[in-house]
Design an enzyme around this catalytic site. Structure first.
Site, mmCIF file in Angstrom:
data_model
loop_
_atom_site.group_PDB
_atom_site.id
_atom_site.type_symbol
_atom_site.label_atom_id
_atom_site.label_comp_id
_atom_site.label_asym_id
_atom_site.label_seq_id
_atom_site.Cartn_x
_atom_site.Cartn_y
_atom_site.Cartn_z
ATOM 1 N N CYS A 62 0.832 -1.400 0.061
ATOM 2 C CA CYS A 62 0.076 0.000 0.026
ATOM 3 C C CYS A 62 0.891 1.143 0.025
ATOM 4 O O CYS A 62 1.518 1.799 1.066
ATOM 5 C CB CYS A 62 -0.890 -0.029 1.225
ATOM 6 S SG CYS A 62 -1.651 1.621 1.646
ATOM 7 N N CYS A 65 -0.169 3.887 2.767
ATOM 8 C CA CYS A 65 0.289 3.623 3.959
ATOM 9 C C CYS A 65 1.833 4.158 4.297
ATOM 10 O O CYS A 65 2.206 4.390 5.264
ATOM 11 C CB CYS A 65 0.526 1.981 4.173
ATOM 12 S SG CYS A 65 -1.360 1.412 3.856
#
Length: 404
Positions: A62, A65
């Site tokens: 991700c 993230c």
């Protein structure tokens, strides 16, 4: 005097080093995440210290993230606040044993998702999805601690019947941040639909419409479209038109991006409703939206000759505004990847060469060259695809140079 001057310089040098080191330390504080990956131990510590638990729910792949970890969790104000008020934990939702369990328990569907958990009840009190600024995370953390206004509390207040304007705006905003966006739109429309147009023009209500309502077929946005001249006066034509164009383009993309590999069946009824609506309105984004829907219909029927012909028709009539023409060309020609007619794929490649010559922006040229490489790989022309990829990279470099 020479000795004194040397001493002064030495003292100044030492002070400079100390100040620099202090600044470095001050700018490198971080949220202190628990080292253990055992959820039971984290709950136990949170109960002991009488704190809520902040959980960063992430995955290794991700990108947002990583942005949070690199740019937000390392912010001094964020680190100080979260270390003081929460027990902080992070779990890879796909690799950590307890992370996999918590993903299901907390209903995590998007990444990153940030949850604030009551260690006593195990309830998620507040939730945020995505990667925002340090101020965004600080505001979310403070809201999570507000027992009257965090997500769980707002849900209970709504269930008890609270419906005043400020409450609805706050609740819709929190739901939107938590990525419960259908519900955010539903409660916003429930509140706004009965209001007269003059009330919709109030800045607070318009901002709620602008942020959380995205279905161009909902009655509220149809009212905005029909009476947009009034909104132009109260808000601004640019802001209103930008919102209406965005919701139309987003709705069109949901249908044009569908492919047979998707699990859900194609929504024929919704597609036709959108076509009928766009045909009924006099708005600059409607003709281009219709062109996209018509070519997508050809693709679903495997009629790629028809798709190319529909493209020609749309481009000849100059239906597109605000740069959407390039997206229309690129996206449709890429769809020839689903075509098994070699002659049509080659025709698509020829068209790309033509459109690259017509483009004025380096980014558009790069995107078209990538589409060309895509189709060349379909024809097992790896050498040609490699050349096209290099050309795409060259155009990207040109774009970066232009920006600098």
């Amino acid at each position: 005097f020479k000795v004194i001057e040397k001493m002064k310089k030495l003292i100044l040098f030492v002070l400079l080093i100390v100040t620099t080191m202090m600044n470095v330390v001050a700018q490198n504080r971080n949220i202190n995440f628990e080292q253990t990956k055992e959820w039971k131990k984290i709950i136990k510590k949170a109960k002991k210290e009488n704190k809520l638990i902040f959980v960063d729910c992430y995955t290794s792949w991700c990108g947002p993230c990583k942005i949070l970890s690199r740019n937000v969790f390392t912010n001094d104000a964020v680190a100080d606040f979260f270390n003081a008020h929460f027990i902080n934990a992070k779990f890879d939702m796909e690799k950590d044993r307890d992370g996999v369990i918590l993903k299901k328990q907390f209903g995590i569907r998007f990444f990153p998702t940030l949850v604030f958990v009551d260690p006593v009840s195990g309830e998620v009190l507040h939730r945020m999805v995505g990667a925002g600024s340090p101020d965004w995370l600080l505001a979310g953390g403070k809201l999570a601690m507000d027992s009257d206004n965090n997500l769980r509390s707002l849900m209970k207040r709504y269930e008890k019947g609270e419906r005043n304007g400020k409450f609805i705006r706050d609740y819709a905003s929190v739901l939107f941040t938590a990525y419960v966006r259908d519900e955010a739109a539903r409660i916003a429309c429930e509140y706004l639909d009965p209001l007269p147009v003059d009330s919709l023009l109030v800045q607070e209500n318009w901002q709620m419409i602008k942020r959380v309502i995205s279905d161009p077929l909902c009655p509220l946005l149809k009212r905005v479209m029909a009476e947009r001249e009034k909104f132009y006066v109260a808000i601004s034509q640019k802001e209103i038109d930008t919102k209406l164009e965005k919701v139309i383009n987003t709705a069109v993309e949901e249908f044009t991006n569908w492919n047979p590999k998707k699990k859900e069946s194609f929504d024929e009824k919704g597609n036709q409703e959108l076509i009928d609506y766009l045909k009924s309105i006099d708005f600059y984004a409607a003709p281009g939206g219709l062109a996209c829907l018509y070519t997508a219909t050809c693709v679903r029927k495997n009629d790629f000759r028809g798709m190319l012909d529909k493209m020609d028709e749309a481009l000849n009539y100059n239906l597109f505004r605000n740069g959407t023409e390039q997206d229309f060309i690129r996206d449709n020609l890429r769809k020839l990847i689903y075509c098994n007619d070699v002659s049509l794929i080659k025709e698509g490649i020829q068209r790309i060469d033509y459109f690259v010559d017509q483009c004025t922006k380096a980014l558009d040229k790069a995107n078209l060259m990538r589409a060309k490489a895509f189709l060349q790989n379909k024809l097992v022309d790896s050498a040609g695809a490699e050349i096209s990829e290099k050309e795409a990279q060259r155009y990207m470099e040109m774009m970066r140079e232009e920006r600098n």
